[in-house]
Write a protein that holds these residues in place. Structure first.
Motif, short mmCIF file in Angstrom:
data_model
loop_
_atom_site.label_atom_id
_atom_site.label_comp_id
_atom_site.label_asym_id
_atom_site.label_seq_id
_atom_site.Cartn_x
_atom_site.Cartn_y
_atom_site.Cartn_z
N ASP A 6 -5.78 0.65 -4.76
CA ASP A 6 -5.06 1.53 -3.84
C ASP A 6 -5.41 2.98 -4.14
O ASP A 6 -4.64 3.69 -4.79
N THR A 26 -7.54 -0.27 -0.52
CA THR A 26 -6.64 0.25 0.52
C THR A 26 -6.57 1.76 0.39
O THR A 26 -6.54 2.30 -0.72
N ASN A 28 -4.70 5.32 2.53
CA ASN A 28 -3.73 5.76 3.54
C ASN A 28 -3.89 7.26 3.70
O ASN A 28 -4.65 7.89 2.93
N LYS A 83 -5.91 -0.18 9.55
CA LYS A 83 -4.51 -0.19 9.11
C LYS A 83 -3.65 0.48 10.17
O LYS A 83 -3.93 1.63 10.57
N THR A 107 0.85 -2.03 8.04
CA THR A 107 1.40 -1.37 6.86
C THR A 107 2.83 -0.88 7.10
O THR A 107 3.35 -0.95 8.22
N PHE A 129 6.01 -2.99 1.20
CA PHE A 129 5.98 -1.92 0.19
C PHE A 129 7.06 -2.16 -0.88
O PHE A 129 8.22 -1.77 -0.69
N ARG A 132 8.61 1.20 -2.81
CA ARG A 132 9.48 2.08 -2.00
C ARG A 132 10.83 1.42 -1.72
O ARG A 132 11.83 2.12 -1.52
N ALA A 163 2.10 -4.28 -1.56
CA ALA A 163 1.68 -2.89 -1.66
C ALA A 163 2.78 -2.07 -2.34
O ALA A 163 3.86 -2.59 -2.62
N SER A 164 2.45 -0.81 -2.60
CA SER A 164 3.37 0.07 -3.32
C SER A 164 3.73 -0.56 -4.66
O SER A 164 4.89 -0.57 -5.08
N ARG A 166 3.89 -0.42 -8.42
CA ARG A 166 4.00 0.74 -9.32
C ARG A 166 3.92 0.37 -10.79
O ARG A 166 3.83 1.25 -11.63
N THR A 183 -2.21 -4.69 -3.89
CA THR A 183 -2.99 -3.47 -3.99
C THR A 183 -2.26 -2.53 -4.94
O THR A 183 -1.06 -2.31 -4.80
C1 E4P Z 1 -1.02 0.59 0.40
O1 E4P Z 1 -1.49 0.11 1.39
C2 E4P Z 1 0.02 1.62 0.45
O2 E4P Z 1 -0.40 2.69 1.20
C3 E4P Z 1 0.42 2.04 -0.94
O3 E4P Z 1 0.47 0.91 -1.77
C4 E4P Z 1 1.69 2.85 -0.99
O4 E4P Z 1 2.07 3.03 -2.33
P1 E4P Z 1 3.17 4.13 -2.73
O5 E4P Z 1 4.49 3.68 -2.19
O6 E4P Z 1 3.15 4.12 -4.24
O7 E4P Z 1 2.72 5.42 -2.14
#
Ligand code: E4P
Length: 217
Positions: A6, A26, A28, A83, A107, A129, A132, A163-164, A166, A183
């Motif tokens: 990512d 990925t 963004n 995306k 997304t 996500f 988030r 995604a997202s 952490r 990702t």
């Molecule tokens: C992936 O496609 C997303 O854009 C990404 O994982 C967002 O991650 P974040 O919430 O840490 O910004």
């Protein structure tokens, strides 16, 4: 589980790609902004480097404009996944771009119902996500688990792209639930190799080895 990276930082992708760790990438709008690069140029460079899908995100908000942007992004390389955001307009764009033979990554997914709609619209990937949701005290992993069950219930082949991500714990949990892909930023992927007992064990081996006075080469 497939690993997507990512980031739009080419050097960081290359380091992991050389290890065979990269199944896709990925990006963004925020990651493109951080890279300081032109979206078309950097996406082309990444798509030439990695074999798997490279997500490039549209920034239009209306369906027709998203489709136009998506077609342009898809022309960058054969391995581009367009995306689109999980809005009604994004679902329309997903349906059209997918019917035209493009990979589409839907997304900004935050609910199981949104994921169900994305699958029906022909999404190749759905991106829930995790981080988030955790940020606002909701359970991101429960969402992955719910989408897994719904897709399996009805045989949707849309791939769940966690995604997202952490933390290494997010990666572990996504794998346990059966997410098809995750990702994650390069730092999280590298951190997955770490364990304090590995460090302590290696330290003890090195001390004992020094006492032998031997060399292997
Ligand atoms: C992936 O496609 C997303 O854009 C990404 O994982 C967002 O991650 P974040 O919430 O840490 O910004």
């Amino acid at each position: 589980m497939k690993f997507f990276v990512d980031t739009a930082e080419v050097d960081q992708i290359a380091e992991l790609n050389d290890l065979g760790m990269v199944d896709g990438v990925t990006t963004n709008p925020s990651l493109i902004m951080k890279s300081g690069r032109d979206i078309i140029e950097v996406t082309k460079e990444i798509a030439e480097m990695v074999d798997g899908p490279v997500s490039a995100e549209v920034v239009a908000l209306e369906a027709d404009a998203m489709i136009e942007e998506g077609r342009k992004l898809a022309k960058i390389a054969d391995n581009i996944a367009v995306k689109v955001p999980l809005t009604w307009a994004g679902l329309k764009a997903c349906n059209v771009l997918s019917n035209e033979g493009n990979m589409v990554n839907v997304t900004l997914c935050f609910s199981a119902n949104q994921a169900l709609l994305a699958a029906k619209a022909g999404a190749t990937f759905i991106s829930p996500f995790i981080g988030r949701l955790d940020d606002i005290n909701l359970d991101g992993m429960e969402l992955i688990s719910d989408i897994r069950q719904i897709y399996d219930n009805y045989g949707y082949d849309t791939q769940i792209l966690a995604a997202s991500i952490r933390s290494v714990n997010h990666a572990y949990q996504a794998a346990m639930i059966g997410s098809d892909v995750m990702t994650a930023p390069p730092a999280v992927i590298k951190k997955m190799a770490e364990h304090p007992l590995t460090d302590a064990g290696l330290d003890a081996f090195m001390k004992d080895w020094a006492k032998t006075g031997q060399k292997i080469v």
